[in-house]
Write an enzyme that holds these catalytic residues in place. Structure first.
Site, PDB file in Angstrom:
ATOM      1  N   HIS A 157      -2.426  -3.181  -6.038  1.00 38.09           N
ATOM      2  CA  HIS A 157      -2.884  -2.829  -4.689  1.00 38.09           C
ATOM      3  C   HIS A 157      -4.390  -3.011  -4.554  1.00 38.09           C
ATOM      4  CE1 HIS A 157      -3.641   0.477  -1.487  1.00 38.09           C
ATOM      5  NE2 HIS A 157      -3.493  -0.698  -0.912  1.00 38.09           N
ATOM      6  N   GLU A 166      -5.554  -0.648  -7.550  1.00 34.65           N
ATOM      7  CA  GLU A 166      -4.561   0.271  -8.113  1.00 34.65           C
ATOM      8  C   GLU A 166      -3.455  -0.555  -8.771  1.00 34.65           C
ATOM      9  OE1 GLU A 166      -4.107   4.304  -5.608  1.00 34.65           O
ATOM     10  OE2 GLU A 166      -3.583   2.522  -4.485  1.00 34.65           O
ATOM     11  N   SER A 175       0.821  -1.214   0.000  1.00 32.64           N
ATOM     12  CA  SER A 175       0.000   0.000   0.000  1.00 32.64           C
ATOM     13  C   SER A 175       0.849   1.255   0.000  1.00 32.64           C
ATOM     14  CB  SER A 175      -0.925   0.002   1.225  1.00 32.64           C
ATOM     15  OG  SER A 175      -0.173  -0.145   2.421  1.00 32.64           O
ATOM     16  N   ASN A 205      -4.035   6.236  -1.107  1.00 29.33           N
ATOM     17  CA  ASN A 205      -3.479   6.480   0.221  1.00 29.33           C
ATOM     18  C   ASN A 205      -2.806   7.840   0.350  1.00 29.33           C
ATOM     19  OD1 ASN A 205      -4.324   4.226   1.651  1.00 29.33           O
ATOM     20  ND2 ASN A 205      -2.626   2.971   0.936  1.00 29.33           N
TER      21      ASN A 205
END
Length: 296
Positions: free
Chosen positions: A152, A164, A131, A203
């Protein structure tokens, strides 16, 4: 349409999927891939991890049966597509291996070097479910950096529709296209692309928001319950930031925040002292039974 019916034979040139790690994310990725019709082999570090991982997948599938998302027969078919091992050599025939171990850069680099030597197919793709960590660093540990990328998933991987896909400076366009086809046509997920930047897209935006909520609790300005009610009722968010932090895992939140701060040195990424103390105390969120909330 059931998850299994979405599988397109050979999507991305993949029929056999390997997953390394069977924690919350690894088990979810393995279950998702098996539901989509893939032959899945899960590699773990010990017999205890193997037992725990198998139980985690079975429990998740049983919940899906009780919720009538799948039938008992499909549950059994999915389980039949998943095998387990404690030896990486058993992943030798895989065409795609997704790494999903702890967010530890040294451990991931070591694993990628081993996987590179293990996989027999010279066209096999190596993907990391990280991540936050650098895909370039992992790719550089292999002799096939052009075939390494980030994939991800979000928790729970079986249900969240987004993945992702992160390319490094090394990643070949053809490999990126195969990964996108696997995610979209194979798994039925939506893919967004990101360059190899710590935090990627989601994130990089989400972590500062969660950390701001932690700081608000730390300062005594508002309680976790008040903050979460404000964001769910006032902003129509499906879950508040502190409950979301508990679901993500406070150790994971701290790890991603550390990585972001190390790269950008911006204060909005710095982990608040309260978060650090909670992680040190074992208050890791829902998986530990206690975080900003208590869980039964």
């Amino acid at each position: 349409m059931t998850p299994a019916s979405r599988h397109q034979e050979g999507a991305g040139g993949v029929e056999r999927v390997g997953v390394v790690g069977c924690g919350l994310m690894g088990s979810g990725i393995a279950e998702l891939s098996a539901q989509a019709g893939y032959d899945v082999r899960v590699a773990v570090s010990s017999k205890d991890s193997l037992t725990a991982g198998r139980k985690r997948i079975l429990a998740s599938l049983d919940r899906a049966v009780r919720a009538e998302r799948i039938g008992a027969a499909e549950r059994d078919e999915v389980l039949g597509r998943i095998s387990f091992t404690t030896d990486l050599i058993d992943l030798a025939d895989r065409q795609l291996v997704i790494e999903s171990i702890a967010e530890d850069k040294a451990a991931k680099v070591e694993l990628f070097a081993l996987l590179d030597k293990t996989l027999e197919d010279p066209e096999a793709i190596l993907a990391s479910n990280t991540s936050s960590l650098s895909i370039t660093t992992m790719a550089s540990a292999t002799g096939r950096p052009e075939q390494v990328l980030g994939m991800h998933f979000f928790s729970p991987a079986q249900r969240i529709p987004l993945v992702e896909i992160i390319s490094s400076l090394h990643t070949a366009e053809s490999v990126l296209a195969r990964a996108e086809e696997f995610v979209a046509a194979g798994l039925g997920k939506q893919a967004i692309a990101s360059t190899d930047r710590t935090g990627f897209v989601v994130n990089a935006l989400l972590i500062p928001y969660l950390l701001a909520a932690v700081r608000m609790v730390e300062s005594g300005f508002a309680s976790a319950e008040t903050i979460d009610r404000g964001m769910t009722l006032g902003c129509s968010h499906p879950v508040g930031p502190l409950k979301l932090a508990d679901l993500v895992g406070l150790d994971v939140l701290r790890s991603v925040a550390d990585a972001l701060y190390d790269e950008f040195k911006e204060t909005l990424y710095a982990p608040p002292p309260l978060l650090t103390r909670m992680v040190a105390s074992g208050f890791l969120g829902k998986k530990a039974g206690r975080g900003f909330y208590r869980y039964g």
